[in-house]
Design an enzyme around this catalytic site. Sequence first.
Site, PDB file in Angstrom:
ATOM      1  N   LEU A  18       0.834  -1.215   0.000  1.00 26.39           N
ATOM      2  CA  LEU A  18       0.000   0.000   0.000  1.00 26.39           C
ATOM      3  C   LEU A  18       0.865   1.259   0.000  1.00 26.39           C
ATOM      4  O   LEU A  18       0.488   2.273  -0.594  1.00 26.39           O
ATOM      5  CB  LEU A  18      -0.953   0.003   1.194  1.00 26.39           C
ATOM      6  N   ASP A  37      10.393   3.397   6.323  1.00 23.32           N
ATOM      7  CA  ASP A  37      10.137   1.964   6.425  1.00 23.32           C
ATOM      8  C   ASP A  37      11.371   1.331   7.045  1.00 23.32           C
ATOM      9  O   ASP A  37      12.443   1.945   7.095  1.00 23.32           O
ATOM     10  CB  ASP A  37       9.879   1.349   5.033  1.00 23.32           C
ATOM     11  N   SER A  78       1.718  -7.081   8.867  1.00 22.60           N
ATOM     12  CA  SER A  78       0.419  -6.891   8.207  1.00 22.60           C
ATOM     13  C   SER A  78      -0.430  -8.143   8.057  1.00 22.60           C
ATOM     14  O   SER A  78      -1.476  -8.091   7.396  1.00 22.60           O
ATOM     15  CB  SER A  78       0.651  -6.262   6.823  1.00 22.60           C
ATOM     16  N   SER A 114      -7.369  -2.497  10.724  1.00 20.68           N
ATOM     17  CA  SER A 114      -7.716  -3.627   9.858  1.00 20.68           C
ATOM     18  C   SER A 114      -9.101  -4.163  10.190  1.00 20.68           C
ATOM     19  O   SER A 114      -9.559  -4.095  11.339  1.00 20.68           O
ATOM     20  CB  SER A 114      -6.688  -4.744  10.039  1.00 20.68           C
ATOM     21  N   TYR A 139      -2.815 -10.471  15.379  1.00 21.57           N
ATOM     22  CA  TYR A 139      -2.700  -9.305  14.487  1.00 21.57           C
ATOM     23  C   TYR A 139      -3.879  -8.349  14.718  1.00 21.57           C
ATOM     24  O   TYR A 139      -3.690  -7.141  14.914  1.00 21.57           O
ATOM     25  CB  TYR A 139      -2.635  -9.804  13.039  1.00 21.57           C
ATOM     26  N   LYS A 143      -4.003  -4.426  16.248  1.00 18.18           N
ATOM     27  CA  LYS A 143      -4.648  -3.261  15.617  1.00 18.18           C
ATOM     28  C   LYS A 143      -5.684  -2.645  16.568  1.00 18.18           C
ATOM     29  O   LYS A 143      -5.859  -1.422  16.605  1.00 18.18           O
ATOM     30  CB  LYS A 143      -5.303  -3.672  14.296  1.00 18.18           C
ATOM     31  N   ARG A 177     -14.858 -13.675  -0.868  1.00 19.76           N
ATOM     32  CA  ARG A 177     -14.907 -12.819   0.333  1.00 19.76           C
ATOM     33  C   ARG A 177     -14.531 -11.384  -0.003  1.00 19.76           C
ATOM     34  O   ARG A 177     -15.144 -10.433   0.474  1.00 19.76           O
ATOM     35  CB  ARG A 177     -13.952 -13.395   1.398  1.00 19.76           C
TER      36      ARG A 177
HETATM   37  P1  NAI Z   1       2.925  -4.706   3.749  1.00 21.32           P
HETATM   38  O1  NAI Z   1       3.315  -5.836   4.631  1.00 21.32           O
HETATM   39  O2  NAI Z   1       3.119  -4.852   2.273  1.00 21.32           O
HETATM   40  O3  NAI Z   1       3.657  -3.378   4.221  1.00 21.32           O
HETATM   41  C1  NAI Z   1       3.952  -3.112   5.561  1.00 21.32           C
HETATM   42  C2  NAI Z   1       5.255  -2.354   5.611  1.00 21.32           C
HETATM   43  O4  NAI Z   1       5.574  -2.127   6.987  1.00 21.32           O
HETATM   44  C3  NAI Z   1       6.427  -3.140   4.995  1.00 21.32           C
HETATM   45  O5  NAI Z   1       7.081  -2.381   4.003  1.00 21.32           O
HETATM   46  C4  NAI Z   1       7.331  -3.434   6.176  1.00 21.32           C
HETATM   47  O6  NAI Z   1       8.712  -3.394   5.851  1.00 21.32           O
HETATM   48  C5  NAI Z   1       6.965  -2.324   7.146  1.00 21.32           C
HETATM   49  N1  NAI Z   1       7.292  -2.732   8.497  1.00 21.32           N
HETATM   50  C6  NAI Z   1       7.019  -3.918   9.107  1.00 21.32           C
HETATM   51  N2  NAI Z   1       7.569  -3.954  10.328  1.00 21.32           N
HETATM   52  C7  NAI Z   1       8.190  -2.766  10.499  1.00 21.32           C
HETATM   53  C8  NAI Z   1       8.942  -2.203  11.558  1.00 21.32           C
HETATM   54  N3  NAI Z   1       9.186  -2.880  12.693  1.00 21.32           N
HETATM   55  N4  NAI Z   1       9.438  -0.966  11.387  1.00 21.32           N
HETATM   56  C9  NAI Z   1       9.228  -0.259  10.253  1.00 21.32           C
HETATM   57  N5  NAI Z   1       8.520  -0.745   9.202  1.00 21.32           N
HETATM   58  C10 NAI Z   1       8.010  -1.985   9.331  1.00 21.32           C
HETATM   59  O7  NAI Z   1       1.399  -4.397   4.086  1.00 21.32           O
HETATM   60  P2  NAI Z   1       0.357  -3.532   3.233  1.00 21.32           P
HETATM   61  O8  NAI Z   1      -0.572  -4.446   2.568  1.00 21.32           O
HETATM   62  O9  NAI Z   1       1.060  -2.496   2.466  1.00 21.32           O
HETATM   63  O10 NAI Z   1      -0.476  -2.846   4.415  1.00 21.32           O
HETATM   64  C11 NAI Z   1      -0.127  -1.580   4.939  1.00 21.32           C
HETATM   65  C12 NAI Z   1      -0.830  -1.402   6.271  1.00 21.32           C
HETATM   66  O11 NAI Z   1      -2.222  -1.521   6.081  1.00 21.32           O
HETATM   67  C13 NAI Z   1      -0.427  -2.431   7.331  1.00 21.32           C
HETATM   68  O12 NAI Z   1      -0.361  -1.789   8.586  1.00 21.32           O
HETATM   69  C14 NAI Z   1      -1.559  -3.421   7.309  1.00 21.32           C
HETATM   70  O13 NAI Z   1      -1.722  -4.050   8.560  1.00 21.32           O
HETATM   71  C15 NAI Z   1      -2.733  -2.539   6.944  1.00 21.32           C
HETATM   72  N6  NAI Z   1      -3.795  -3.255   6.261  1.00 21.32           N
HETATM   73  C16 NAI Z   1      -3.629  -3.648   4.954  1.00 21.32           C
HETATM   74  C17 NAI Z   1      -4.641  -4.314   4.302  1.00 21.32           C
HETATM   75  C18 NAI Z   1      -4.548  -4.673   2.849  1.00 21.32           C
HETATM   76  O14 NAI Z   1      -5.536  -5.182   2.312  1.00 21.32           O
HETATM   77  N7  NAI Z   1      -3.427  -4.465   2.163  1.00 21.32           N
HETATM   78  C19 NAI Z   1      -5.891  -4.665   5.005  1.00 21.32           C
HETATM   79  C20 NAI Z   1      -5.944  -4.203   6.362  1.00 21.32           C
HETATM   80  C21 NAI Z   1      -4.926  -3.517   6.955  1.00 21.32           C
HETATM   81  C1  15L Z   2      -5.318  -7.470   6.332  1.00 18.42           C
HETATM   82  O1  15L Z   2      -5.359  -6.893   7.399  1.00 18.42           O
HETATM   83  C2  15L Z   2      -4.044  -7.795   5.666  1.00 18.42           C
HETATM   84  O2  15L Z   2      -3.062  -6.804   5.904  1.00 18.42           O
HETATM   85  C3  15L Z   2      -4.167  -7.994   4.164  1.00 18.42           C
HETATM   86  O3  15L Z   2      -3.001  -8.644   3.699  1.00 18.42           O
HETATM   87  C4  15L Z   2      -5.418  -8.780   3.773  1.00 18.42           C
HETATM   88  O4  15L Z   2      -5.241 -10.104   4.055  1.00 18.42           O
HETATM   89  C5  15L Z   2      -6.646  -8.187   4.432  1.00 18.42           C
HETATM   90  O5  15L Z   2      -6.478  -7.941   5.819  1.00 18.42           O
HETATM   91  C6  15L Z   2      -7.911  -9.052   4.269  1.00 18.42           C
HETATM   92  O6  15L Z   2      -8.600  -9.274   5.244  1.00 18.42           O
HETATM   93  O7  15L Z   2      -8.197  -9.440   3.143  1.00 18.42           O
END
Ligand code: NAI
Ligand code: 15L
Length: 269
Positions: A18, A37, A78, A114, A139, A143, A177
């Site tokens: 994202l 990051d 995540s 989330s 997880y 959140k 879903r």
């Molecule tokens: P992602 O896993 O691709 O990106 C998360 C980023 O956080 C990574 O680049 C990682 O290096 C960084 N990170 C992890 N641990 C860290 C730390 N200790 N210090 C600094 N950086 C750290 O996940 P994505 O899909 O980009 O999601 C972004 C955010 O949105 C996350 O917080 C995730 O939980 C939340 N989210 C995403 C969803 C989705 O559908 N993509 C759904 C619900 C929530």
């Molecule tokens: C999340 O919170 C995760 O970050 C993402 O990777 C997806 O799995 C999403 O939820 C989901 O529920 O589809």
Amino acid sequence: MPLQIHDKLLLTGAAGALGKALRTRLKANCKVLRLSDLNDVGAAEDGEEVMQADLGDAQAVDRAVAGVSAIVHLGGYSVEGPFAPILQANIVGAYNLYEAARKHGVRRVVFASSNHVTGFYRQCDTITADHPPRPDGLYGISKAFGEDLSRFYFDRYGIETACVRIGSSFPEPKDRRMLATWLSYDDLHRLISACLDTPVLGHSIIFGVSDNAVTWWDNSRAKHVGYRPQDSSDVFRDAVYARTSAPDLSDPAAIYQGGAFVKAGPFEQ
Ligand code: NAI
Ligand code: 15L
């Protein structure tokens, strides 16, 4: 078009899926976008700064937050997994971020929460932000901690936060879903812009979802944010149905909103 152009906006999690999707889009919201990051985000382009920081490292987070007027906090662990990295990134990391925000006078945060905060509601339930959390794993619990922490920093210090309970934000819905949970990247940006722009945000919990016909989430408690999704999973429905089989309704992944997350783990430390 964003209403408010921030001098400097911090994007954490900038190396993630994202983060990469928002890197170009968020430039419209600020003069300078500071990317942070744990992992490499590449070289700073025009209008960007890069500051690598582990969210678990309070001093590094403090440096990343200094001098910004708002934060889009996507960084973190995540998915469901072992407790130790979730604790560091999502619980200690959220605390470090809010402490730095307090010290540096940051007034607004958009926090990537989330749908897994409420993953143990059923797919036949419609919930609002007023329904109590029912996390579907460690997880989701982390959140929920971030949501409570941000509420405390609002009540005590006036730092406004939008806790955006993102559904499934991917280029396209991957399964049946996600026809209910899908959030397009453009709608994600619209929602974050709305949270940054709205005059009074307070502490708000908002479901991050596009305008999908099937939905489990009622955002009527968040009208003050002014988010209007313009995309819908409906255009993918026929293709998703054609390539997937009907769900087994005795499978918890088909019963609960959190899908497969509800049965993930336990994990070895
Ligand atoms: P992602 O896993 O691709 O990106 C998360 C980023 O956080 C990574 O680049 C990682 O290096 C960084 N990170 C992890 N641990 C860290 C730390 N200790 N210090 C600094 N950086 C750290 O996940 P994505 O899909 O980009 O999601 C972004 C955010 O949105 C996350 O917080 C995730 O939980 C939340 N989210 C995403 C969803 C989705 O559908 N993509 C759904 C619900 C929530
Ligand atoms: C999340 O919170 C995760 O970050 C993402 O990777 C997806 O799995 C999403 O939820 C989901 O529920 O589809």
